[in-house]
Design a protein around this motif. Structure first.
Motif, PDB file in Angstrom:
ATOM      1  N   SER A  88      34.649 -51.169  18.297  1.00  0.00           N
ATOM      2  CA  SER A  88      35.082 -51.456  16.919  1.00  0.00           C
ATOM      3  C   SER A  88      35.050 -52.953  16.651  1.00  0.00           C
ATOM      4  N   ARG A  89      35.497 -53.751  17.649  1.00  0.00           N
ATOM      5  CA  ARG A  89      35.506 -55.209  17.480  1.00  0.00           C
ATOM      6  C   ARG A  89      34.078 -55.744  17.329  1.00  0.00           C
ATOM      7  N   ALA A  90      33.158 -55.188  18.135  1.00  0.00           N
ATOM      8  CA  ALA A  90      31.752 -55.617  18.056  1.00  0.00           C
ATOM      9  C   ALA A  90      31.179 -55.315  16.678  1.00  0.00           C
ATOM     10  N   PHE A  91      31.519 -54.130  16.155  1.00  0.00           N
ATOM     11  CA  PHE A  91      31.036 -53.737  14.829  1.00  0.00           C
ATOM     12  C   PHE A  91      31.603 -54.666  13.753  1.00  0.00           C
ATOM     13  N   ALA A  92      32.924 -54.934  13.848  1.00  0.00           N
ATOM     14  CA  ALA A  92      33.574 -55.813  12.859  1.00  0.00           C
ATOM     15  C   ALA A  92      32.991 -57.228  12.924  1.00  0.00           C
ATOM     16  N   ASP A  93      32.771 -57.741  14.154  1.00  0.00           N
ATOM     17  CA  ASP A  93      32.195 -59.093  14.317  1.00  0.00           C
ATOM     18  C   ASP A  93      30.809 -59.175  13.695  1.00  0.00           C
ATOM     19  N   LYS A  94      30.025 -58.118  13.898  1.00  0.00           N
ATOM     20  CA  LYS A  94      28.661 -58.097  13.343  1.00  0.00           C
ATOM     21  C   LYS A  94      28.715 -58.083  11.815  1.00  0.00           C
ATOM     22  N   LEU A  95      29.615 -57.255  11.282  1.00  0.00           N
ATOM     23  CA  LEU A  95      29.735 -57.170   9.823  1.00  0.00           C
ATOM     24  C   LEU A  95      30.175 -58.495   9.223  1.00  0.00           C
ATOM     25  N   MET A  96      31.056 -59.201   9.931  1.00  0.00           N
ATOM     26  CA  MET A  96      31.607 -60.449   9.398  1.00  0.00           C
ATOM     27  C   MET A  96      30.528 -61.525   9.224  1.00  0.00           C
ATOM     28  N   ARG A  97      29.436 -61.371   9.948  1.00  0.00           N
ATOM     29  CA  ARG A  97      28.332 -62.332   9.767  1.00  0.00           C
ATOM     30  C   ARG A  97      27.673 -62.161   8.405  1.00  0.00           C
ATOM     31  N   TYR A  98      27.716 -60.928   7.896  1.00  0.00           N
ATOM     32  CA  TYR A  98      27.027 -60.638   6.636  1.00  0.00           C
ATOM     33  C   TYR A  98      27.967 -60.563   5.439  1.00  0.00           C
ATOM     34  N   THR A  99      29.236 -60.298   5.709  1.00  0.00           N
ATOM     35  CA  THR A  99      30.181 -60.217   4.587  1.00  0.00           C
ATOM     36  C   THR A  99      30.821 -61.593   4.399  1.00  0.00           C
ATOM     37  N   THR A 100      30.389 -62.252   3.374  1.00  0.00           N
ATOM     38  CA  THR A 100      30.825 -63.636   3.156  1.00  0.00           C
ATOM     39  C   THR A 100      31.922 -63.733   2.099  1.00  0.00           C
ATOM     40  N   SER A 101      32.311 -62.590   1.523  1.00  0.00           N
ATOM     41  CA  SER A 101      33.333 -62.636   0.480  1.00  0.00           C
ATOM     42  C   SER A 101      34.083 -61.310   0.447  1.00  0.00           C
ATOM     43  N   LYS A 102      35.222 -61.319  -0.223  1.00  0.00           N
ATOM     44  CA  LYS A 102      36.042 -60.113  -0.356  1.00  0.00           C
ATOM     45  C   LYS A 102      35.287 -58.972  -1.066  1.00  0.00           C
ATOM     46  N   PRO A 103      34.640 -59.240  -2.219  1.00  0.00           N
ATOM     47  CA  PRO A 103      33.905 -58.144  -2.869  1.00  0.00           C
ATOM     48  C   PRO A 103      32.841 -57.525  -1.969  1.00  0.00           C
ATOM     49  N   ARG A 104      32.154 -58.376  -1.178  1.00  0.00           N
ATOM     50  CA  ARG A 104      31.119 -57.845  -0.285  1.00  0.00           C
ATOM     51  C   ARG A 104      31.707 -56.942   0.794  1.00  0.00           C
ATOM     52  N   ALA A 105      32.869 -57.356   1.317  1.00  0.00           N
ATOM     53  CA  ALA A 105      33.530 -56.557   2.354  1.00  0.00           C
ATOM     54  C   ALA A 105      33.915 -55.184   1.795  1.00  0.00           C
ATOM     55  N   LEU A 106      34.492 -55.169   0.591  1.00  0.00           N
ATOM     56  CA  LEU A 106      34.900 -53.900  -0.020  1.00  0.00           C
ATOM     57  C   LEU A 106      33.692 -53.058  -0.433  1.00  0.00           C
ATOM     58  N   LEU A 107      32.640 -53.735  -0.874  1.00  0.00           N
ATOM     59  CA  LEU A 107      31.411 -53.013  -1.221  1.00  0.00           C
ATOM     60  C   LEU A 107      30.816 -52.357   0.027  1.00  0.00           C
ATOM     61  N   GLY A 108      30.965 -53.040   1.175  1.00  0.00           N
ATOM     62  CA  GLY A 108      30.530 -52.461   2.451  1.00  0.00           C
ATOM     63  C   GLY A 108      31.259 -51.161   2.739  1.00  0.00           C
ATOM     64  N   CYS A 109      32.582 -51.134   2.446  1.00  0.00           N
ATOM     65  CA  CYS A 109      33.379 -49.892   2.622  1.00  0.00           C
ATOM     66  C   CYS A 109      32.836 -48.788   1.717  1.00  0.00           C
ATOM     67  N   TRP A 110      32.533 -49.154   0.484  1.00  0.00           N
ATOM     68  CA  TRP A 110      32.044 -48.186  -0.511  1.00  0.00           C
ATOM     69  C   TRP A 110      30.698 -47.591  -0.060  1.00  0.00           C
ATOM     70  N   ILE A 111      29.800 -48.469   0.430  1.00  0.00           N
ATOM     71  CA  ILE A 111      28.474 -48.003   0.874  1.00  0.00           C
ATOM     72  C   ILE A 111      28.604 -47.126   2.118  1.00  0.00           C
ATOM     73  N   MET A 112      29.469 -47.546   3.082  1.00  0.00           N
ATOM     74  CA  MET A 112      29.699 -46.716   4.271  1.00  0.00           C
ATOM     75  C   MET A 112      30.228 -45.346   3.882  1.00  0.00           C
ATOM     76  N   GLY A 113      31.128 -45.318   2.879  1.00  0.00           N
ATOM     77  CA  GLY A 113      31.686 -44.056   2.399  1.00  0.00           C
ATOM     78  C   GLY A 113      30.613 -43.140   1.833  1.00  0.00           C
ATOM     79  N   ILE A 114      29.634 -43.719   1.156  1.00  0.00           N
ATOM     80  CA  ILE A 114      28.537 -42.914   0.584  1.00  0.00           C
ATOM     81  C   ILE A 114      27.641 -42.383   1.705  1.00  0.00           C
ATOM     82  N   ILE A 115      27.410 -43.203   2.742  1.00  0.00           N
ATOM     83  CA  ILE A 115      26.555 -42.784   3.860  1.00  0.00           C
ATOM     84  C   ILE A 115      27.207 -41.639   4.642  1.00  0.00           C
TER      85      ILE A 115
END
Length: 457
Positions: A88-115
């Motif tokens: 889980s930590r590895a996944f979060a660390d990887k995501l943090m490289r691409y999520t540079t803002s709060k909206p992007r982080a939440l949008l990532g949740c939304w996209i994961m939810g759709i997948i």
């Protein structure tokens, strides 16, 4: 001894007490147990305790309840292994490289939810637990995370017909003569364009993420607390993080992003493979993780099995609320709550008004009982007869029925969706439901207006 409370408005009393107590105590478990006890007192005053015990045994031996307990507990085990191995930590660390803002982080949740559309439980538990640290980094309240997760999970599972919802409701439509044998899922698919609430709920999420619609109500306060004080976890919910703190990986544990993604892919694939049986998907995935994590020396055999048990235990709070909700629903069924509401409303119904009335009344019943699927086993036969007798548009009626189920699942603070999403996101069921309710109400009003307009077209 049971009595039929169809003509007695007192059947609403246990639900009213539960809602008032929950608002007052800001807890879910105790009000539900008290509500169930008051309901049994009304049914059989002389034997209330023995009746409640019988109801509890009925609930605990119910196949569907056992399925929920196994699914949630074993998902806790999978989450524990992902945490302890560092995946889980590895996944979060990887995501943090691409999520540079709060909206992007939440949008990532939304996209994961759709997948992860296969099952709403899988969706809520996987997205909530894996994204906590990512959204915390951008000072996002856990309530906002829970809203994004919940408003994507069930609506997407309803709208994409390769899901547990489509199979369950498709079978119900056939059983009640709304669809011909073998045509249940096809009838369900035809109703998807008319499932207004799930459509609106999913579309509203990015509008709130990017603040095109500003935060309001209790959610606004929660977001201000997180942004200004840096307190992402709401007061009173610290125990949820504490329960899994000991499951976090040691600093030297080297997880990889693949050891997170492959179990997630396995869950989705094997759930689909075994005819959308999420429990079978969990069994196969957990077995694979045990072999892989021990084989690749990510965890020792004793660590692996200890964490499977610890993960199951971490879900006990959520499971206690779920069992209490099922118990309360059992008592409400005995009281005849759903029948009372339907018979009260029936004289007011016309073909044009039917979709609107179904959405509003069934939304209330689903909200009051905390049951999204169970209550529709009882109500769908009545809806089918009403729709056919009045000559109403059945695709619109089915769309309204499913919309009501999704609304009830969202708005109720003790529904399975609310409890699991709150547990996964790191807040209490009440905190999640209280902050989400105005957002769910907004989507509900838009959907209700849609049914009113289309009913007369």
């Amino acid at each position: 001894m049971r009595h039929d409370g169809n003509d007695n408005p007192l059947v609403l009393l246990p639900t009213a007490i539960v809602l008032i107590l929950a608002l007052w105590t800001r807890r879910a478990l105790e009000p539900l147990v008290l509500g169930a006890f008051i309901g049994t007192l009304m049914i059989d005053p002389g034997n209330a305790l023995s009746s409640l015990t019988e109801d509890l045994l009925t609930v605990m031996t119910n196949e569907d309840v056992a399925w929920v307990i196994m699914v949630c507990g074993l998902m806790g085990s999978i989450i524990a292994l992902l945490l302890k191995s560092g995946s889980s930590r590895a996944f979060a660390d990887k995501l943090m490289r691409y999520t540079t803002s709060k909206p992007r982080a939440l949008l990532g949740c939304w996209i994961m939810g759709i997948i992860l559309f296969v099952d709403d439980y899988l969706n809520s538990l996987a997205v909530g637990t894996s994204m906590r640290k990512v959204t915390d980094r951008f000072k996002t309240s856990r309530e906002m995370l829970a809203y994004v997760v919940d408003s994507t999970a069930a609506p997407i599972s309803v709208l994409i017909p390769i899901s547990t919802w489509a199979v369950f409701f498709g079978a119900l439509l056939e059983t009640n003569g709304v669809a011909q044998d073998g045509q249940g899922v096809w009838t369900y698919i035809q109703a998807i364009p008319f499932m207004f609430y799930p459509w609106v709920a999913v579309i509203l999420v990015p509008l709130f993420i990017f603040r095109w619609i500003p935060a309001f109500g209790p959610m606004k306060k929660a977001e201000q607390r997180a942004e200004k004080q840096g307190q992402c976890v709401p007061p009173g919910a610290e125990h949820i993080d504490d329960e899994i703190a000991h499951l976090e990986a040691d600093t030297h544990a080297k997880g990889s992003i693949w050891s997170f993604l492959l179990p997630m892919a396995s869950l989705a694939f094997f759930t689909w493979w075994f005819d959308l049986d999420f429990l079978m998907g969990i069994f196969v995935t957990l077995a694979g993780m045990i072999v892989a994590f021990i084989g690749f020396k990510k965890l020792s055999p004793s660590q692996t099995f200890d964490n499977i048990l610890e993960g199951f235990k971490s879900m006990l709070d959520a499971l206690a609320v779920l069992v209490a909700a099922f118990l309360f629903n059992e008592v409400n069924t005995s009281l005849g709550l759903a029948d009372y509401v339907i018979t009260t409303v029936e004289p007011l119904v016309s073909a044009e008004m039917l979709p609107f009335i179904i959405f509003t009344v069934m939304g209330f019943v689903s909200f009051a009982t905390g049951s999204n699927w169970g209550v529709f086993v009882i109500i769908l036969p009545i809806v089918a007869v009403l729709g056919q007798n009045l000559g109403a548009d059945m695709t619109l009626v089915i769309g309204a029925t499913l919309s009501a189920s999704t609304f009830g699942s969202h708005a109720c603070f003790y529904s399975d969706a609310t409890v699991l999403t709150a547990q996964a996101s790191g807040c209490t069921p009440f905190q999640h439901a209280f902050t989400q309710l105005p957002y769910a109400a907004l989507a509900g009003c838009i959907a209700a207006a849609g049914y009113l307009v289309l009913g007369y077209m």
